[in-house]
Design a protein around this motif. Structure first.
Motif, PDB file in Angstrom:
ATOM      1  N   ARG A 150       0.849  -1.192   0.000  1.00 34.64           N
ATOM      2  CA  ARG A 150       0.000   0.000   0.000  1.00 34.64           C
ATOM      3  C   ARG A 150       0.886   1.244   0.000  1.00 34.64           C
ATOM      4  N   ILE A 151       0.398   2.282  -0.648  1.00 35.27           N
ATOM      5  CA  ILE A 151       1.044   3.594  -0.616  1.00 35.27           C
ATOM      6  C   ILE A 151       0.014   4.597  -0.108  1.00 35.27           C
ATOM      7  N   TYR A 152       0.367   5.308   0.957  1.00 31.10           N
ATOM      8  CA  TYR A 152      -0.505   6.352   1.513  1.00 31.10           C
ATOM      9  C   TYR A 152       0.164   7.697   1.255  1.00 31.10           C
ATOM     10  N   CYS A 164       5.130   9.712   0.514  1.00 29.11           N
ATOM     11  CA  CYS A 164       4.121   8.756   0.963  1.00 29.11           C
ATOM     12  C   CYS A 164       4.634   7.929   2.138  1.00 29.11           C
ATOM     13  N   LEU A 165       3.710   7.173   2.726  1.00 29.87           N
ATOM     14  CA  LEU A 165       4.065   6.080   3.629  1.00 29.87           C
ATOM     15  C   LEU A 165       3.909   4.807   2.814  1.00 29.87           C
ATOM     16  N   ARG A 191      -5.070   8.404  -0.992  1.00 34.33           N
ATOM     17  CA  ARG A 191      -4.771   9.831  -1.080  1.00 34.33           C
ATOM     18  C   ARG A 191      -4.368  10.463   0.242  1.00 34.33           C
ATOM     19  N   GLU A 192      -4.489   9.743   1.337  1.00 28.97           N
ATOM     20  CA  GLU A 192      -4.087  10.280   2.637  1.00 28.97           C
ATOM     21  C   GLU A 192      -3.868   9.120   3.601  1.00 28.97           C
ATOM     22  N   LEU A 193      -3.388   9.437   4.810  1.00 22.75           N
ATOM     23  CA  LEU A 193      -3.118   8.409   5.819  1.00 22.75           C
ATOM     24  C   LEU A 193      -4.412   7.953   6.481  1.00 22.75           C
TER      25      LEU A 193
END
Length: 273
Positions: free
Chosen positions: A175-177, A192-193, A212-214
């Motif tokens: 996953r990419i946040y 990103c995280l 698109r966000e954490l």
């Protein structure tokens, strides 16, 4: 760390390989109180601050003074129990950038991406330090139950995943946040995280959610790896892949202008010609 807990991460061991002043050690200790925690830091002053931060927050963590690039990581990790969480925020700088400011704490300069000819000696031979670090972490967790969660440039996350998928690494889920790096870090770069779950099991994925966000509730798209190439949007690619050429040819930049007499569209009664 809250997000990782919501995702179901339950580490027995937490490792931060570049722990700095200890922010992640404290956050990890608060969110996962049963975990054994180790931080590694090359700067003695930062390591001492990390110890003080952990003590002030009643976090039982070991802080080791060592250089990421010379530490015997496989020996260090061999003694740690799974599930393993490798957590942190590695340097957002290229190897050339470190040299430009007179620094020397960089990995050995070798062509680890196997570029050929001029690419190996010029721009493509440059790389983000965090990219090199993350690729080392892929080796650490091979055959283990582990999660790697790293703040990094989005471009680095995509390169690392592309490398992992190309070499069939045991990523169970990725996953990419996305984060607003300008607001959070005053860094004008997409960031990103990156969260990757690894497992000894045969189940592997070659796609990743991009949120698109954490937040677990944020809308997402999926990118991935198919037929030897990175795909920006797997859903759209699946819908339109039948349109791609069987053997794609190279496309030279000026060809439309060179062939303008046969490549201009004009409208006729039946449609476009």
């Amino acid at each position: 760390c809250l997000l990782l807990a919501q995702l179901g991460t339950k580490p027995f061991t937490i490792i931060e390989p570049t722990c700095g002043r200890g922010s992640f050690l404290v956050a990890g200790g608060k969110r996962f109180p049963a975990a054994s925690i180790t931080g590694v830091e090359v700067n003695p002053e930062h390591a001492q601050e990390a110890r003080r931060a952990c003590a002030a927050n009643a976090i039982d963590a070991q802080v080791v003074e060592a250089n990421f690039f010379s530490a015997s990581w496989l020996s260090i990790l061999r003694e740690q129990r799974d599930p393993l969480l490798i957590l942190g925020n590695p340097p957002w700088v290229t190897n050339a950038g470190v040299s430009a400011v007179g620094g020397s704490n960089v990995p050995e300069k070798r062509n680890f991406q196997k570029h050929a000819g001029l690419d190996a000696m010029t721009g493509k031979g440059n790389f983000d330090i965090s990219e090199w670090m993350l690729l080392q972490m892929l080796d650490w967790v091979e055959g283990r139950k582990a999660t790697v969660a790293m703040l990094c440039k989005t471009a680095v996350a995509r390169k690392v995943l592309s490398y992992a998928w190309k070499h069939n690494r045991a990523i169970q889920r990725a996953r990419i946040y996305e984060i607003d790096a300008q607001t959070e870090f005053n860094a004008a770069v997409p960031a990103c995280l990156l969260v990757c779950d690894f497992s000894p099991a045969r189940t592997r994925t070659k796609s990743a959610e991009v949120r698109r966000e954490l937040s677990m509730d944020a809308p997402f798209t999926t990118f991935g790896f198919d037929e030897g190439k990175l795909i920006a949007d797997m859903e759209k690619y699946g819908r339109w892949r039948h349109l791609q050429a069987f053997k794609p040819s190279g496309w030279r930049s000026g060809i439309k202008h060179d062939c303008s007499s046969v490549m201009e569209l004009r409208r006729v009664e039946s449609g476009l010609v």
